[in-house]
Design an enzyme around this catalytic site. Sequence first.
Site, PDB file in Angstrom:
ATOM      1  N   ASP A  26       2.820  10.457   3.024  1.00 44.72           N
ATOM      2  CA  ASP A  26       3.767  11.387   3.643  1.00 44.72           C
ATOM      3  C   ASP A  26       3.007  12.412   4.474  1.00 44.72           C
ATOM      4  O   ASP A  26       2.734  13.527   4.033  1.00 44.72           O
ATOM      5  CB  ASP A  26       4.597  12.067   2.550  1.00 44.72           C
ATOM      6  CG  ASP A  26       5.843  12.719   3.134  1.00 44.72           C
ATOM      7  OD1 ASP A  26       6.141  12.465   4.320  1.00 44.72           O
ATOM      8  OD2 ASP A  26       6.503  13.469   2.411  1.00 44.72           O
ATOM      9  N   LYS A  86      11.057   2.763  -0.459  1.00 49.77           N
ATOM     10  CA  LYS A  86      10.984   4.200  -0.720  1.00 49.77           C
ATOM     11  C   LYS A  86      11.098   4.503  -2.218  1.00 49.77           C
ATOM     12  O   LYS A  86      11.807   3.815  -2.940  1.00 49.77           O
ATOM     13  CB  LYS A  86      12.138   4.909  -0.001  1.00 49.77           C
ATOM     14  CG  LYS A  86      12.159   4.694   1.497  1.00 49.77           C
ATOM     15  CD  LYS A  86      11.266   5.636   2.217  1.00 49.77           C
ATOM     16  CE  LYS A  86      11.900   7.024   2.273  1.00 49.77           C
ATOM     17  NZ  LYS A  86      11.115   7.918   3.123  1.00 49.77           N
ATOM     18  N   TYR A  94      -4.537   2.557   8.543  1.00 52.37           N
ATOM     19  CA  TYR A  94      -3.773   1.443   7.970  1.00 52.37           C
ATOM     20  C   TYR A  94      -3.214   0.475   9.011  1.00 52.37           C
ATOM     21  O   TYR A  94      -2.559  -0.487   8.666  1.00 52.37           O
ATOM     22  CB  TYR A  94      -2.649   1.953   7.073  1.00 52.37           C
ATOM     23  CG  TYR A  94      -1.713   2.957   7.718  1.00 52.37           C
ATOM     24  CD1 TYR A  94      -0.936   2.629   8.824  1.00 52.37           C
ATOM     25  CD2 TYR A  94      -1.589   4.249   7.195  1.00 52.37           C
ATOM     26  CE1 TYR A  94      -0.100   3.543   9.410  1.00 52.37           C
ATOM     27  CE2 TYR A  94      -0.738   5.178   7.773  1.00 52.37           C
ATOM     28  CZ  TYR A  94      -0.002   4.818   8.885  1.00 52.37           C
ATOM     29  OH  TYR A  94       0.836   5.723   9.458  1.00 52.37           O
ATOM     30  N   CYS A 132      23.027  47.056   2.526  1.00 49.62           N
ATOM     31  CA  CYS A 132      23.490  48.293   3.170  1.00 49.62           C
ATOM     32  C   CYS A 132      24.802  48.816   2.600  1.00 49.62           C
ATOM     33  O   CYS A 132      25.249  49.897   2.973  1.00 49.62           O
ATOM     34  CB  CYS A 132      23.625  48.093   4.676  1.00 49.62           C
ATOM     35  SG  CYS A 132      25.045  47.091   5.148  1.00 49.62           S
ATOM     36  N   CYS A 156      28.004  40.270   5.905  1.00 47.63           N
ATOM     37  CA  CYS A 156      27.961  41.728   5.905  1.00 47.63           C
ATOM     38  C   CYS A 156      28.506  42.239   7.229  1.00 47.63           C
ATOM     39  O   CYS A 156      28.148  41.733   8.289  1.00 47.63           O
ATOM     40  CB  CYS A 156      26.516  42.177   5.718  1.00 47.63           C
ATOM     41  SG  CYS A 156      26.273  43.898   6.146  1.00 47.63           S
ATOM     42  N   GLU A 196       0.856  -1.196   0.000  1.00 41.58           N
ATOM     43  CA  GLU A 196       0.000   0.000   0.000  1.00 41.58           C
ATOM     44  C   GLU A 196       0.888   1.240   0.000  1.00 41.58           C
ATOM     45  O   GLU A 196       2.061   1.152   0.385  1.00 41.58           O
ATOM     46  CB  GLU A 196      -0.868  -0.002   1.256  1.00 41.58           C
ATOM     47  CG  GLU A 196      -0.010   0.171   2.501  1.00 41.58           C
ATOM     48  CD  GLU A 196      -0.715  -0.238   3.789  1.00 41.58           C
ATOM     49  OE1 GLU A 196      -1.559   0.530   4.229  1.00 41.58           O
ATOM     50  OE2 GLU A 196      -0.379  -1.307   4.332  1.00 41.58           O
ATOM     51  N   LYS A 222       2.872   4.510   1.016  1.00 38.38           N
ATOM     52  CA  LYS A 222       3.348   5.127   2.253  1.00 38.38           C
ATOM     53  C   LYS A 222       2.999   6.603   2.168  1.00 38.38           C
ATOM     54  O   LYS A 222       3.537   7.336   1.332  1.00 38.38           O
ATOM     55  CB  LYS A 222       4.856   4.937   2.404  1.00 38.38           C
ATOM     56  CG  LYS A 222       5.396   5.495   3.703  1.00 38.38           C
ATOM     57  CD  LYS A 222       6.821   5.028   3.928  1.00 38.38           C
ATOM     58  CE  LYS A 222       7.319   5.387   5.325  1.00 38.38           C
ATOM     59  NZ  LYS A 222       7.406   6.822   5.563  1.00 38.38           N
ATOM     60  N   CYS A 238      27.681  44.307   0.784  1.00 35.11           N
ATOM     61  CA  CYS A 238      26.336  43.847   1.123  1.00 35.11           C
ATOM     62  C   CYS A 238      25.322  44.534   0.205  1.00 35.11           C
ATOM     63  O   CYS A 238      25.293  45.763   0.132  1.00 35.11           O
ATOM     64  CB  CYS A 238      26.049  44.188   2.579  1.00 35.11           C
ATOM     65  SG  CYS A 238      24.333  43.947   3.032  1.00 35.11           S
ATOM     66  N   CYS A 248      22.859  47.490   9.137  1.00 35.74           N
ATOM     67  CA  CYS A 248      22.306  46.801   7.973  1.00 35.74           C
ATOM     68  C   CYS A 248      20.837  46.483   8.239  1.00 35.74           C
ATOM     69  O   CYS A 248      20.531  45.745   9.181  1.00 35.74           O
ATOM     70  CB  CYS A 248      23.083  45.515   7.701  1.00 35.74           C
ATOM     71  SG  CYS A 248      22.425  44.621   6.293  1.00 35.74           S
TER      72      CYS A 248
HETATM   73  S1  IVH Z   1       2.521   1.009   9.042  1.00 37.48           S
HETATM   74  C1  IVH Z   1       3.989  -1.128  12.581  1.00 37.48           C
HETATM   75  N1  IVH Z   1       1.572   1.943   6.802  1.00 37.48           N
HETATM   76  O1  IVH Z   1       5.469   5.626   8.042  1.00 37.48           O
HETATM   77  C2  IVH Z   1       4.054  -0.302  11.391  1.00 37.48           C
HETATM   78  N2  IVH Z   1       2.984   3.332   8.100  1.00 37.48           N
HETATM   79  O2  IVH Z   1       8.192   4.892   8.764  1.00 37.48           O
HETATM   80  C3  IVH Z   1       3.316   0.957  11.551  1.00 37.48           C
HETATM   81  N3  IVH Z   1       3.283   5.563   7.161  1.00 37.48           N
HETATM   82  O3  IVH Z   1       5.232   6.337  11.446  1.00 37.48           O
HETATM   83  C4  IVH Z   1       3.303   1.781  10.371  1.00 37.48           C
HETATM   84  N4  IVH Z   1       2.006   5.282   5.403  1.00 37.48           N
HETATM   85  O4  IVH Z   1       3.682   7.562   9.885  1.00 37.48           O
HETATM   86  C5  IVH Z   1       2.347   2.174   7.873  1.00 37.48           C
HETATM   87  N5  IVH Z   1       0.618   2.706   4.835  1.00 37.48           N
HETATM   88  C6  IVH Z   1       1.379   2.913   5.891  1.00 37.48           C
HETATM   89  C7  IVH Z   1       2.018   4.132   6.092  1.00 37.48           C
HETATM   90  C8  IVH Z   1       2.815   4.301   7.200  1.00 37.48           C
HETATM   91  C9  IVH Z   1       2.774   6.122   6.061  1.00 37.48           C
HETATM   92  C10 IVH Z   1       4.210   6.212   8.074  1.00 37.48           C
HETATM   93  C11 IVH Z   1       3.810   6.204   9.522  1.00 37.48           C
HETATM   94  C12 IVH Z   1       4.944   5.622  10.273  1.00 37.48           C
HETATM   95  C13 IVH Z   1       6.054   5.760   9.290  1.00 37.48           C
HETATM   96  C14 IVH Z   1       7.065   4.671   9.510  1.00 37.48           C
END
Ligand code: IVH
Length: 738
Positions: A132, A328, A240, A436, A457, A128, A130, A433, A463
Amino acid sequence: MSDLPLKDVSDLSEDEARGELEQLAAAIAAADQAYHQNDAPEITDAEYDALRIRNAEIEGAFPELVRSDTPTGKVGAAPAEGFSKVRHAVPMLSLAKAYTDEDVADFIERGRRFFQKDEGLEIAFTAEPKIDGLSASLRYENGVFVQGATRGDGSVGEDITANLRTIADIPHKLKGSGWPETIEIRGEVYMTYAEFQALKERSAAVGGQDYVNPRNTAAGSLRQKDPSVTASRNLKFFAYAWGFTTADPAPTQFEAVQKFKDWGFAISPLMERAKSVEELIAHYHRIEEQRSSLGYDIDGVVYKVDQLELQRRWGFVTGEPRWAVAHKFPAEQATTRVRDIEIQVGRTGTLAPVARLDPVSVGGVTVVNVTLHNEDYIAGRDSNGLPIREGKDIRIGDTVTIQRAGDVIPQIVDVLLDKRPADASPYEMPHTCPVCGSPAVRELNEKTGKEDSRRRCTGELVCPAQAMESLKHFVSRGALDIEGLGAENIELFFSKGLVKTHADIFRLKHRRADVQQALAERREEQARAREAASGKARKNVRSVEDRNYEGLDKLFAAIDARRDPELDRFIFALGIRHIGETTAAVLARTFSTIGELRAKGIEAAAAGGGLHDVFPSVNGLGDTVWEALRDFFDNERNVEAFDQLLTEVTPKDYVVTISADSKVAGKTVVFTGTLEKMSRSEAKAMAERLGAKVAGSVSAKTDILVAGPGAGSKLKTAQEHGVEVITEDEWFERVGKS
Ligand code: IVH
């Protein structure tokens, strides 16, 4: 902080350690402020960690130098004022990272090996996005949302229940049935690009703050004291995972998350099940393809073992589950052109070159500027002409690749030399600068003999780019400490032209009506900004005239009360480079009067070079300090501003009165632990003024040990010798606040 290689901690002298701790405290505080208050990080997490580690190492080696404002022990994600702490029943973990397909194959292989005894066992996985954003933990008891917390340090977070309740994706009561009696649902709070853009526009319309990226803005939005502000930000949430629960939601990860959906949560539509490395990687690429059209930031794909039974058996390593990994995405990159290179003068006088780019979208954020750090970075060579690792030889007109990784500010990764215009010439950094006109110099680091990479500066007091910061410092706590005139008011009075120089502060009372008006306007603006941010109309705004302006009299009185400051405070308040509190105290003791300090400064400036023909040799004062003092007085406009200030302020002469009748006269005193009301050197100076002798270590001859929190071996020795031990407060009681 300087970019120079750091000395081994064991090689540091006490002075160097003290100086570094001072710089580190300031750098960490600035980074904390940028990250937590402004939600606009200026350094990477790795750089931040390096600062904290270095600080802790030096403190470990020099425990007696630990500052009263030490950053150690303050958690990075310091709970914002006003939020209570929540200890997570089950810690909130982080994830191991994978960067390549091999890393993913290794992860699966580790699982196979772990379960090899189970013949025929098929390990399934979920994959799934990740997200941000920020993780949050939501506690439901009997289906009712009772408490929500941030991750914090993983063990303890902040209680942000009221703010989380405003998020539409988070149900106040679970729908359907079959939920455990108690369950902590975990997931990610995030902000869409559309919402981020809309907020930026709303803010720009009222001249409000700029927002750097959706993640930090989401973080800031969650930490609002007023939940209606959070509500106006339209944050989103994907569920999640879970923490404490009285029963498994389902036998597998996949089904558990589907249940969350039934209970009323939003879940990622992109979660799938897979059985092999190939399937996982294929899904990774499918998600990657959709990344730019999702409308929110994701920075990878999370793989988790599907069967909860296997998750439990495989278990955890420090802070991470073994059964999950975050694959990542590479940092997003884009190509654009450098339109121009401009110089911004920072608040400390640093000339910061910035590349103005053809606007380009990188990971959903339009980038128009990128920092170029300093002239060596632009040239790709240091001042001795040697190539430097990060440097690039960047010229106006160049086509460059830039990248943005997560919440880190964008950076140039490459210059496409085949696209360089024929007439592009190397960039020349100005030597004056641009704000000034004062000379801008690269200082020599006396320890390494190398030039500082940044140009600075020299127009400290004059300034305009530095003036506001210098004024804020002037009134701050360790300096003149003018009550009621904090950084915010200085910003206001400065922006309205009421205070341009230090002397102007003492003339404010002659502009009472203007001050009153400025304060009223700000209140009005703040109310309007709140209104815009929350989208709600203002209730009943109290008219400005209703306000009680006794506050102004108090402010002016507080300013007048500082017209005869202690000499050391005054010197420190001037904010001359390299002259911190400790050094200011030594200078005060050395020169005794402000007139003498001025005379020597002017004399040194006129003499040029030969610092020690003019300045005395003083233990603890190195050439860096003397040079800074000379350079300050070498700038005519600084001298003018300084003299103006002395028409308003008369610093007390520093008199060493050995008062024989003081209760500590003739006694030998040792200070240890953290002192909260005075710096170590202030404490020493005070004790000496009162006729006491200050020693560095405790022996049978010691009469009094003043011990602050964290006192260690000295306290023990004192107790062994039967030495009288008192607190800092008791010290003040004894000597009277002098
Ligand atoms: S699972 C036990 N699933 O990533 C595992 N984390 O690097 C718990 N995050 O602190 C996390 N999307 O803030 C999980 N689909 C996802 C995620 C996710 C983002 C973040 C979360 C966690 C960090 C870990």
